[in-house]
Motif scaffolding. Sequence first.
Motif, PDB file in Angstrom:
ATOM      1  N   HIS A 184       0.831  -1.212   0.000  1.00  0.00           N
ATOM      2  CA  HIS A 184       0.000   0.000   0.000  1.00  0.00           C
ATOM      3  C   HIS A 184       0.862   1.257   0.000  1.00  0.00           C
ATOM      4  CE1 HIS A 184      -3.262   2.770   0.905  1.00  0.00           C
ATOM      5  NE2 HIS A 184      -2.559   3.232   1.922  1.00  0.00           N
ATOM      6  N   LEU A 185       1.879   1.281   0.851  1.00  0.00           N
ATOM      7  CA  LEU A 185       2.714   2.477   0.947  1.00  0.00           C
ATOM      8  C   LEU A 185       3.560   2.670  -0.306  1.00  0.00           C
ATOM      9  CD1 LEU A 185       3.506   4.854   2.684  1.00  0.00           C
ATOM     10  CD2 LEU A 185       5.239   3.427   3.789  1.00  0.00           C
TER      11      LEU A 185
ATOM     12  N   GLN B 253       1.998   4.104  -3.566  1.00  0.00           N
ATOM     13  CA  GLN B 253       1.756   5.552  -3.615  1.00  0.00           C
ATOM     14  C   GLN B 253       2.956   6.321  -4.169  1.00  0.00           C
ATOM     15  OE1 GLN B 253      -0.080   7.134   0.059  1.00  0.00           O
ATOM     16  NE2 GLN B 253      -0.359   5.016   0.688  1.00  0.00           N
ATOM     17  N   SER B 254       4.055   5.609  -4.428  1.00  0.00           N
ATOM     18  CA  SER B 254       5.271   6.236  -4.970  1.00  0.00           C
ATOM     19  C   SER B 254       5.595   5.582  -6.304  1.00  0.00           C
ATOM     20  CB  SER B 254       6.437   6.063  -3.998  1.00  0.00           C
ATOM     21  OG  SER B 254       6.121   6.607  -2.734  1.00  0.00           O
TER      22      SER B 254
END
Length: 207
Positions: free
Chosen positions: A57-58, A61-62
């Motif tokens: 998930h984290l 985002q990048s």
Amino acid sequence: MTDDLTLFHTASVHRTTFTRIAARIAPGVQLTHVVRPDWLERAQGGIDATLSAEIQHLIAQSPNALCSCTTIGEEAALAGALRIDQPMMDLAASTGGPVLMAYCLDSTLEPSRALLTQAFTAADKPAAIQPLPLTDLWPLFASGQTDQFAQQIAQRIDAAVEQHPTVTCVVLAQASMAAAAQHTTANVRVLSSPELALRAGLGLPLK
């Protein structure tokens, strides 16, 4: 060349490593560092569904992400990140093998071996991998004794290469091991992942 890159680390020391390399090979590039030592701690017993979802998930985002941790590399790649060891493994496989693969964490062995095996397959070569466990040296890194850590890895690699004269190259499976390449006297190339991965992530030629 890519103008910016988000790096995901599980040890804060990698901030300095990658910042220093970037200043040399790509002055002016913007690096964003995300440091999550808890991910590595939690992954030692295996990556469960909760940790997997959190990592993905984290990282998702990048869009231009590089994961510097070998242990969670596969999970990071599922979210679109470049695995730090991918360019290194591809280069190692191109030598034909056998490749001496040194590692200092048990959790690194299987993902590293799997990725190197895939690289051999992609190169249409039989997988020839000689693991070199150095797990007893990890406490040196964990306690901040990084110079001793690198020197002792190098000594073990030199001895192993002497015992395996047909080895075509050595792979340092973890980014934390990279400094050992400066201390070896082995007569084969010793590959480390940070600069190769950063070059690949920024779209620069590999060397």
